[in-house]
Motif scaffolding. Structure first.
Motif, PDB file in Angstrom:
ATOM      1  N   MET A   1       0.845  -1.234  -0.143  1.00 59.85           N
ATOM      2  CA  MET A   1       0.010  -0.006   0.121  1.00 59.85           C
ATOM      3  C   MET A   1       0.777   1.439   0.048  1.00 59.85           C
ATOM      4  N   ALA A   2       1.696   1.310   0.960  1.00 61.12           N
ATOM      5  CA  ALA A   2       2.548   2.468   0.938  1.00 61.12           C
ATOM      6  C   ALA A   2       3.575   2.628  -0.069  1.00 61.12           C
ATOM      7  N   ASP A   3       4.017   1.569  -0.776  1.00 58.81           N
ATOM      8  CA  ASP A   3       4.683   1.868  -2.064  1.00 58.81           C
ATOM      9  C   ASP A   3       3.914   2.536  -3.193  1.00 58.81           C
ATOM     10  N   ALA A   4       2.814   2.019  -3.267  1.00 59.86           N
ATOM     11  CA  ALA A   4       1.715   2.649  -4.383  1.00 59.86           C
ATOM     12  C   ALA A   4       1.435   3.921  -4.008  1.00 59.86           C
TER      13      ALA A   4
ATOM     14  N   PHE B   1      -4.834  -3.084  -2.914  1.00 57.65           N
ATOM     15  CA  PHE B   1      -5.725  -2.225  -2.125  1.00 57.65           C
ATOM     16  C   PHE B   1      -5.516  -0.718  -2.537  1.00 57.65           C
ATOM     17  N   ALA B   2      -4.185  -0.332  -2.743  1.00 55.81           N
ATOM     18  CA  ALA B   2      -3.935   1.103  -2.971  1.00 55.81           C
ATOM     19  C   ALA B   2      -4.307   1.337  -4.139  1.00 55.81           C
ATOM     20  N   ASP B   3      -4.348   0.503  -5.331  1.00 59.13           N
ATOM     21  CA  ASP B   3      -4.934   0.901  -6.442  1.00 59.13           C
ATOM     22  C   ASP B   3      -6.404   1.323  -6.519  1.00 59.13           C
ATOM     23  N   TYR B   4      -7.120   0.400  -5.483  1.00 62.51           N
ATOM     24  CA  TYR B   4      -8.573   0.922  -5.262  1.00 62.51           C
ATOM     25  C   TYR B   4      -8.604   2.223  -4.595  1.00 62.51           C
ATOM     26  N   VAL B   5      -7.818   2.444  -3.543  1.00 60.85           N
ATOM     27  CA  VAL B   5      -7.907   3.519  -2.545  1.00 60.85           C
ATOM     28  C   VAL B   5      -7.400   4.740  -3.648  1.00 60.85           C
ATOM     29  N   ILE B   6      -6.748   4.612  -4.595  1.00 57.80           N
ATOM     30  CA  ILE B   6      -6.206   5.822  -5.422  1.00 57.80           C
ATOM     31  C   ILE B   6      -7.541   5.999  -6.453  1.00 57.80           C
ATOM     32  N   GLU B   7      -8.125   5.064  -6.992  1.00 54.55           N
ATOM     33  CA  GLU B   7      -9.276   5.006  -8.012  1.00 54.55           C
ATOM     34  C   GLU B   7     -10.581   5.565  -7.224  1.00 54.55           C
ATOM     35  N   SER B   8     -10.456   5.564  -5.923  1.00 55.71           N
ATOM     36  CA  SER B   8     -11.652   6.073  -5.068  1.00 55.71           C
ATOM     37  C   SER B   8     -11.544   7.359  -4.900  1.00 55.71           C
ATOM     38  N   TYR B   9     -10.428   8.132  -4.836  1.00 54.94           N
ATOM     39  CA  TYR B   9      -9.954   9.492  -4.498  1.00 54.94           C
ATOM     40  C   TYR B   9     -10.286  10.123  -5.869  1.00 54.94           C
ATOM     41  N   ARG B  10      -9.718   9.408  -6.869  1.00 55.56           N
ATOM     42  CA  ARG B  10     -10.055   9.990  -8.416  1.00 55.56           C
ATOM     43  C   ARG B  10     -11.374  10.090  -8.764  1.00 55.56           C
TER      44      ARG B  10
END
Length: 326
Positions: A136-139, A313-322
């Motif tokens: 998560m942190a890496d992404a 997980f991070a990809d979906y977090v990023i997409e949610s903010y987008r």
């Protein structure tokens, strides 16, 4: 040799804990009933951070990481080192100063004592193990290079949604211990001058609900569980609400026989709201079958797969903010 012995002992301990939880706390009961109440004696005393500077109105993304042992972090650091390039492993080891984690694992068995630490390879269930927060942190550090992102991680290895996060369909022992961990930390962030908002909940759980009895009830349980989360955390929600990002469980032997039913329930739940997101760890190729070599730990993801779990997980977090920005 000493480290190998420790890892073997710890893995045996985790397996025994999981077995006991299944056998004694709502697992493969002959007489399981939906309204059975299970109570755990949980520690709800949490220290608050002394290492954060004043926020001065700074807007901060807060991500919750919840679940059982694959969220706790039971993947082996030495295998990550073995299977990564030296440059990548040095990067994971050095950590991510812009992605900070405050964690409480297995009822304070491993915790950051209320402090926010940079995510690195030391935030797992025990020494020598790591969790999805690394991926998560890496992404997230790459996606938000000029921001600080906070992860609040609360996990209980080997415990079910049906009997422990919930109990008789109501907020259960783990839920009632998790909630003050989050609310007290969010209130403390506000007192320090941060405009901190919870944008997403990452949920890696379900392995302990794979008896046919519990698997058949997973959909209704998840509906209740997430409704409680959104109700109780509404005052801390990011604009547009809190996304619930749900990882499917593996098809390994530990998740027999109910993993197809649990994953189908997760997929069905994701259709109820655009704020509910699901991804399949099976389709992503995540495995539990290779490590340790010759005696694989069927319940926990192999090291590179745990890293990938965090990135998903991070990809979906990023997409949610987008999506919020559109």
């Amino acid at each position: 040799m000493r480290n190998c012995s420790f890892r073997s002992i710890f893995l045996l301990f985790v397996i025994l804990v999981c077995f006991c939880c299944i056998a004694c706390n709502g697992g493969n009961h002959i007489d399981e009933v939906p309204d059975e109440t299970v109570t755990l004696n949980m520690n709800t005393e949490y220290r608050l951070s002394t290492n954060l500077p004043r926020g001065d109105g700074q807007r901060v993304k807060v991500i919750l990481l919840l679940g059982q042992s694959n969220a706790s972090g039971s993947s082996i650091v030495s295998y990550l080192e073995k299977n990564s390039s030296p440059e990548d492993f040095a990067h994971y080891s050095a950590g991510y100063p812009s992605v900070l984690i405050n964690y409480c694992i297995d009822d304070h068995n491993a915790c950051s004592e209320g402090e926010y630490r940079k995510v690195d390879l030391t935030c797992g269930a025990a020494n020598g193990f790591f969790g999805p927060e690394v991926g998560m942190a890496d992404a997230l550090s790459a996606a938000y290079p000029n921001e600080t992102v906070l992860i609040l991680k609360y996990t209980m290895s080997g415990y079910s949604l049906h009997y422990h996060w919930l109990s008789a369909g109501q907020r259960g022992s783990i839920y009632q211990a998790f909630l003050p961990f989050v609310t007290e930390n969010m209130a403390h962030l506000a007192a320090l001058g941060y405009d901190a908002r919870i944008g997403a909940i990452c949920w890696m759980q379900g392995e302990s609900d794979t008896t046919e009895f519990k698997a058949d009830r997973y959909f209704e349980n998840q509906k209740a569980f997430v409704s409680y989360l959104r109700e109780d955390l509404a005052s801390y929600a990011e604009d547009g609400g809190i996304y619930f990002i749900d990882a499917g469980i593996s098809n390994g032997p530990y998740c027999e026989p109910g993993y197809p039913t649990v994953n189908a329930a997760k997929q069905q739940f994701a259709t109820l709201s655009p704020l509910n997101l699901y991804f399949s760890t099976i389709d992503a190729g995540l495995t539990t079958t290779c490590e340790p070599e010759g005696n694989p730990d069927w319940g926990h993801y192999d090291a590179l797969c745990e890293l990938q779990l965090g990135r998903l997980f991070a990809d979906y977090v990023i997409e949610s903010y987008r999506s919020r920005a559109q």
